[in-house]
Motif scaffolding. Structure first.
Motif, PDB file in Angstrom:
ATOM      1  N   SER A   1       1.411  -1.330   0.131  1.00  0.00           N
ATOM      2  CA  SER A   1      -0.088   0.051  -0.066  1.00  0.00           C
ATOM      3  C   SER A   1       1.004   1.071  -0.043  1.00  0.00           C
ATOM      4  CB  SER A   1      -0.884  -0.012   1.052  1.00  0.00           C
ATOM      5  OG  SER A   1      -0.159  -0.267   2.468  1.00  0.00           O
ATOM      6  N   SER A   2       1.926   0.769   0.700  1.00  0.00           N
ATOM      7  CA  SER A   2       3.259   2.359   0.302  1.00  0.00           C
ATOM      8  C   SER A   2       4.147   2.359  -0.912  1.00  0.00           C
ATOM      9  CB  SER A   2       3.671   1.853   1.796  1.00  0.00           C
ATOM     10  OG  SER A   2       4.770   1.661   1.843  1.00  0.00           O
ATOM     11  N   ALA A   3       3.885   1.359  -1.910  1.00  0.00           N
ATOM     12  CA  ALA A   3       4.582   1.788  -2.712  1.00  0.00           C
ATOM     13  C   ALA A   3       4.430   0.977  -3.916  1.00  0.00           C
ATOM     14  CB  ALA A   3       5.867   0.119  -2.572  1.00  0.00           C
ATOM     15  N   ASP A   4       4.133   1.676  -4.925  1.00  0.00           N
ATOM     16  CA  ASP A   4       3.333   1.597  -5.500  1.00  0.00           C
ATOM     17  C   ASP A   4       4.506   1.693  -7.215  1.00  0.00           C
ATOM     18  OD1 ASP A   4       4.190   4.388  -5.874  1.00  0.00           O
ATOM     19  OD2 ASP A   4       2.368   5.831  -6.381  1.00  0.00           O
ATOM     20  N   ASN A   5       4.599   0.200  -7.251  1.00  0.00           N
ATOM     21  CA  ASN A   5       5.856  -0.038  -7.891  1.00  0.00           C
ATOM     22  C   ASN A   5       6.086  -0.084  -9.636  1.00  0.00           C
ATOM     23  OD1 ASN A   5       8.150   1.166  -6.320  1.00  0.00           O
ATOM     24  ND2 ASN A   5       7.890  -1.032  -5.400  1.00  0.00           N
ATOM     25  N   TYR A   6       4.635   0.346  -9.903  1.00  0.00           N
ATOM     26  CA  TYR A   6       4.049  -0.125 -11.457  1.00  0.00           C
ATOM     27  C   TYR A   6       5.102   0.985 -12.458  1.00  0.00           C
ATOM     28  CZ  TYR A   6       1.670   4.310 -10.313  1.00  0.00           C
ATOM     29  OH  TYR A   6       0.839   5.403  -9.783  1.00  0.00           O
ATOM     30  N   HIS A   7       5.950   1.993 -12.277  1.00  0.00           N
ATOM     31  CA  HIS A   7       6.853   2.562 -13.178  1.00  0.00           C
ATOM     32  C   HIS A   7       7.558   1.449 -13.753  1.00  0.00           C
ATOM     33  CE1 HIS A   7       9.676   5.610 -14.231  1.00  0.00           C
ATOM     34  NE2 HIS A   7       8.909   6.507 -14.299  1.00  0.00           N
ATOM     35  N   GLY A   8       8.459   0.652 -13.787  1.00  0.00           N
ATOM     36  CA  GLY A   8       9.172  -0.250 -15.198  1.00  0.00           C
ATOM     37  C   GLY A   8       8.306  -0.542 -15.717  1.00  0.00           C
ATOM     38  N   THR A   9       7.433  -1.248 -15.540  1.00  0.00           N
ATOM     39  CA  THR A   9       6.292  -1.964 -16.125  1.00  0.00           C
ATOM     40  C   THR A   9       5.636  -1.162 -16.791  1.00  0.00           C
ATOM     41  OG1 THR A   9       5.876  -3.900 -14.422  1.00  0.00           O
ATOM     42  CG2 THR A   9       4.372  -3.861 -16.287  1.00  0.00           C
ATOM     43  N   ARG A  10       5.224   0.226 -17.003  1.00  0.00           N
ATOM     44  CA  ARG A  10       4.723   0.782 -17.347  1.00  0.00           C
ATOM     45  C   ARG A  10       6.514   0.885 -18.830  1.00  0.00           C
ATOM     46  NH1 ARG A  10       1.628   5.533 -14.215  1.00  0.00           N
ATOM     47  NH2 ARG A  10       0.340   5.578 -16.552  1.00  0.00           N
ATOM     48  N   CYS A  11       6.883   1.681 -18.274  1.00  0.00           N
ATOM     49  CA  CYS A  11       7.972   2.108 -18.798  1.00  0.00           C
ATOM     50  C   CYS A  11       8.391   0.821 -20.250  1.00  0.00           C
ATOM     51  CB  CYS A  11       9.258   2.515 -18.555  1.00  0.00           C
ATOM     52  SG  CYS A  11       9.034   3.671 -17.755  1.00  0.00           S
ATOM     53  N   ALA A  12       8.041  -0.691 -19.711  1.00  0.00           N
ATOM     54  CA  ALA A  12       8.684  -1.635 -20.295  1.00  0.00           C
ATOM     55  C   ALA A  12       7.285  -1.192 -21.206  1.00  0.00           C
ATOM     56  CB  ALA A  12       8.556  -2.974 -19.654  1.00  0.00           C
ATOM     57  N   GLY A  13       6.210  -2.248 -21.317  1.00  0.00           N
ATOM     58  CA  GLY A  13       4.613  -1.576 -21.861  1.00  0.00           C
ATOM     59  C   GLY A  13       4.715  -0.610 -23.053  1.00  0.00           C
ATOM     60  N   ILE A  14       5.379   1.000 -23.118  1.00  0.00           N
ATOM     61  CA  ILE A  14       5.496   1.686 -23.988  1.00  0.00           C
ATOM     62  C   ILE A  14       6.719   1.384 -24.958  1.00  0.00           C
ATOM     63  CG2 ILE A  14       6.602   4.488 -23.918  1.00  0.00           C
ATOM     64  CD1 ILE A  14       5.362   4.853 -21.703  1.00  0.00           C
ATOM     65  N   VAL A  15       7.784   0.441 -24.323  1.00  0.00           N
ATOM     66  CA  VAL A  15       9.154   0.443 -25.526  1.00  0.00           C
ATOM     67  C   VAL A  15       8.535  -1.267 -26.524  1.00  0.00           C
ATOM     68  CG1 VAL A  15      11.265  -0.814 -25.352  1.00  0.00           C
ATOM     69  CG2 VAL A  15      10.278   0.774 -23.999  1.00  0.00           C
ATOM     70  N   ALA A  16       8.059  -1.667 -25.248  1.00  0.00           N
ATOM     71  CA  ALA A  16       8.163  -3.333 -26.087  1.00  0.00           C
ATOM     72  C   ALA A  16       6.521  -4.748 -25.661  1.00  0.00           C
ATOM     73  CB  ALA A  16       9.407  -3.963 -25.759  1.00  0.00           C
ATOM     74  N   ALA A  17       5.487  -3.818 -25.284  1.00  0.00           N
ATOM     75  CA  ALA A  17       4.153  -4.561 -24.994  1.00  0.00           C
ATOM     76  C   ALA A  17       3.820  -5.391 -27.062  1.00  0.00           C
ATOM     77  CB  ALA A  17       3.083  -3.595 -25.334  1.00  0.00           C
ATOM     78  N   ALA A  18       3.389  -6.251 -26.546  1.00  0.00           N
ATOM     79  CA  ALA A  18       3.165  -7.017 -27.613  1.00  0.00           C
ATOM     80  C   ALA A  18       1.930  -7.156 -28.670  1.00  0.00           C
ATOM     81  CB  ALA A  18       2.996  -8.779 -28.010  1.00  0.00           C
ATOM     82  N   ALA A  19       2.335  -6.859 -29.945  1.00  0.00           N
ATOM     83  CA  ALA A  19       1.391  -6.316 -31.108  1.00  0.00           C
ATOM     84  C   ALA A  19       0.534  -6.907 -31.237  1.00  0.00           C
ATOM     85  CB  ALA A  19       1.897  -5.677 -32.115  1.00  0.00           C
ATOM     86  N   ASN A  20      -0.420  -6.857 -31.816  1.00  0.00           N
ATOM     87  CA  ASN A  20      -1.663  -7.453 -32.067  1.00  0.00           C
ATOM     88  C   ASN A  20      -2.007  -8.860 -31.264  1.00  0.00           C
ATOM     89  OD1 ASN A  20      -3.297  -7.630 -34.505  1.00  0.00           O
ATOM     90  ND2 ASN A  20      -2.148  -9.133 -36.097  1.00  0.00           N
ATOM     91  N   ASN A  21      -2.077  -9.208 -30.166  1.00  0.00           N
ATOM     92  CA  ASN A  21      -2.286  -9.932 -28.851  1.00  0.00           C
ATOM     93  C   ASN A  21      -3.390 -10.052 -28.266  1.00  0.00           C
ATOM     94  OD1 ASN A  21      -1.635  -8.039 -27.760  1.00  0.00           O
ATOM     95  ND2 ASN A  21      -0.347  -9.409 -25.887  1.00  0.00           N
ATOM     96  N   SER A  22      -4.369  -8.766 -29.217  1.00  0.00           N
ATOM     97  CA  SER A  22      -5.694  -8.923 -28.282  1.00  0.00           C
ATOM     98  C   SER A  22      -5.621  -8.355 -26.835  1.00  0.00           C
ATOM     99  CB  SER A  22      -6.329 -10.131 -28.032  1.00  0.00           C
ATOM    100  OG  SER A  22      -7.085 -10.034 -29.654  1.00  0.00           O
ATOM    101  N   GLN A  23      -4.516  -7.260 -26.130  1.00  0.00           N
ATOM    102  CA  GLN A  23      -3.886  -6.634 -25.273  1.00  0.00           C
ATOM    103  C   GLN A  23      -3.433  -5.537 -25.459  1.00  0.00           C
ATOM    104  OE1 GLN A  23      -4.491  -9.244 -22.319  1.00  0.00           O
ATOM    105  NE2 GLN A  23      -5.129 -11.038 -23.241  1.00  0.00           N
ATOM    106  N   CYS A  24      -4.212  -4.716 -24.406  1.00  0.00           N
ATOM    107  CA  CYS A  24      -3.775  -3.981 -23.970  1.00  0.00           C
ATOM    108  C   CYS A  24      -3.406  -2.701 -25.401  1.00  0.00           C
ATOM    109  CB  CYS A  24      -3.307  -3.976 -22.682  1.00  0.00           C
ATOM    110  SG  CYS A  24      -3.564  -3.742 -21.717  1.00  0.00           S
ATOM    111  N   THR A  25      -2.095  -2.833 -25.252  1.00  0.00           N
ATOM    112  CA  THR A  25      -1.554  -1.699 -25.944  1.00  0.00           C
ATOM    113  C   THR A  25      -0.284  -2.205 -27.961  1.00  0.00           C
ATOM    114  OG1 THR A  25      -0.822   0.571 -26.643  1.00  0.00           O
ATOM    115  CG2 THR A  25       0.003  -0.774 -24.922  1.00  0.00           C
ATOM    116  N   VAL A  26       0.285  -1.216 -27.828  1.00  0.00           N
ATOM    117  CA  VAL A  26       0.950  -2.039 -29.026  1.00  0.00           C
ATOM    118  C   VAL A  26       2.354  -0.714 -27.833  1.00  0.00           C
ATOM    119  CG1 VAL A  26       1.714  -1.559 -31.376  1.00  0.00           C
ATOM    120  CG2 VAL A  26      -0.010  -2.163 -30.258  1.00  0.00           C
ATOM    121  N   GLY A  27       3.394  -1.794 -28.019  1.00  0.00           N
ATOM    122  CA  GLY A  27       4.959  -1.534 -27.712  1.00  0.00           C
ATOM    123  C   GLY A  27       5.381  -0.483 -29.088  1.00  0.00           C
ATOM    124  N   VAL A  28       6.803   1.039 -29.723  1.00  0.00           N
ATOM    125  CA  VAL A  28       7.099   1.370 -30.610  1.00  0.00           C
ATOM    126  C   VAL A  28       7.938   0.655 -30.574  1.00  0.00           C
ATOM    127  CG1 VAL A  28       9.018   1.875 -28.788  1.00  0.00           C
ATOM    128  CG2 VAL A  28       8.152   3.252 -30.932  1.00  0.00           C
TER     129      VAL A  28
END
Ligand code: NAG
Ligand code: NAG
Length: 387
Positions: free
Chosen positions: A207-234
């Protein structure tokens, strides 16, 4: 130039918080492992091994010293210095490190005239990721209104630049390796937990550590494409890993080890953090981190040189300036700044001569960059953020 010098001097005159000393020492010793261990034993240290790729530099841990103290163990440091093989040593101090998070720009305060828009690319590409139709910074969405994106990313993809064959590691607070939009590209060999000293870089939520920053950065870079999930990484075909290193006391040793983790395997290290963006901090890499960067840009990637991408800072509202940040203004890093979708400066932007490129970032609500958290709104799996 003059302006930035004045700003940096102003920062220098601001005296920071009390120093926190740790129970770890960085030590440079001549000689073989036997003499290194002899020095360690004589003074009650545990030799934790070589620091990254820095030959003759070791991390020594001292059990009898408090792991966090405002008092410098001067006596021990002085005694060890007298050993003939010891060339240099330094008790490690805790560095204040701030994550450079997503900020929503105030479009009213620093707005410049809107960039002119013209259709750049007639695209036919379609991915089935739920937010594809709102990824205005990748492809032309409303041709009738002109295209917003001048980065022309879809055209680069069509020429084959999709991140294929490239390994990226995010140095941050961890990475959700099971996230459905990261899992297809997740690479355990490019990942490590420097805080817990094990191979699993998963973020620790509380509750005191919102450690999602690294995951969000990773998604902007390399979220998988065309997998019906969320977004697409650059660079949706890149391999993506993470080094968990911001979720604990960060020292010069922590930074050196993270910046040189798997240097012949990882191509690009992404760092979206640094000394505080408060407009009053003047700080750069310590002696170990600096040596690591110098060494890696020459010898990393099997001699082609490691690539360090750095967020330039979000302290514009505090009058901060990236020339006062020795990481983003280093000659060994590529500093990236930001622009809103109107082509204006976000008000949190820091300006300095070392900026190498600019990319789109959070603007007003309409112009948001869709990362893994934001696409939670469209029902793809949210980060497993502990509420
Ligand atoms: C500090 O030392 C204590 C006792 O040795 C240990 O339990 C604790 O986990 C240490 N804290 C950190 C942050 O390493
Ligand atoms: C995405 O996947 C769909 C099937 O779900 C396929 O028809 C389409 O061609 C794919 N798009 C690309 C650009 O590969």
């Amino acid at each position: 130039m003059m302006h930035s010098l004045v700003l940096c001097l102003a920062a220098l005159l601001h005296f920071g918080h009390a120093t926190t000393y740790t129970s770890d020492w960085a030590i440079r010793i001549r000689g073989d492992m036997e003499s290194v261990n002899r020095v360690a034993e004589k003074y009650g240290f545990t030799n934790m091994g070589q620091i990254g790729e820095l030959r003759t530099y070791y991390m020594f841990h001292h059990q009898q010293t408090a792991n966090r103290s405002t008092v410098y163990n001067k006596d021990l440091t002085t005694r060890v210095t007298k050993e003939t093989e010891v060339e240099w040593l330094q008790q490690q101090v805790v560095k204040e490190r701030a994550k450079r998070s997503y900020v929503t720009a105030d479009m009213k305060t620093r707005g410049l005239p809107a960039a002119h828009t013209k259709p750049v690319h007639t695209q036919t590409l379609h991915f089935n990721d739920p937010v594809w139709s709102s990824l205005w910074y990748f492809h032309c969405i409303e041709k009738s209104k002109g295209c917003r994106s001048h980065m022309n990313i879809a055209a680069a993809w069509e020429r084959g630049y999709t991140g294929k064959g490239v390994v990226v590691s995010v140095l941050d607070d961890g990475i959700e390796k099971e996230h459905p939009d990261l899992k297809p590209n997740y690479d355990p060999v490019a990942s490590y937990d420097m805080n817990g000293r094990d191979p699993d870089p998963s973020p620790h939520y509380s509750s005191s550590a919102d450690n999602y920053h690294g995951t969000r950065c990773a998604g902007i870079v390399a979220a998988a494409a065309n997998n019906s999930q969320c977004t697409v990484g650059v660079s949706f075909n890149a391999r993506i890993g993470g080094v968990r290193m911001l979720d604990g006391d960060v020292t010069d040793i922590t930074e050196a080890q993270s910046l040189s983790f798997s240097p012949h395997y990882i191509d690009v290290y992404l760092s979206s953090w640094g000394p505080g963006d408060d407009g009053a901090t003047l700080e750069g890499p310590g002696p170990l981190a600096l040596r690591t960067l110098q060494n890696a840009v020459k010898n990393g990637r099997n001699g082609r040189g490691s690539i360090y991408v750095w967020a330039s800072g979000n302290g514009g509202r505090n009058g901060d300036h990236c020339s006062c940040d020795g990481y983003s203004s280093s000659i060994y890093t590529i500093a990236i700044s930001s622009t809103t979708w109107h082509g204006s400066h976000p008000d949190y932007l820091e300006q300095c001569p070392s900026i190498m490129a600019t990319a789109f970032t959070g603007g007003d609500t309409e112009g948001l960059v869709r990362d893994l958290e934001l696409c939670g709104q469209t029902k793809c799996r949210f980060l497993t953020y502990y509420m």
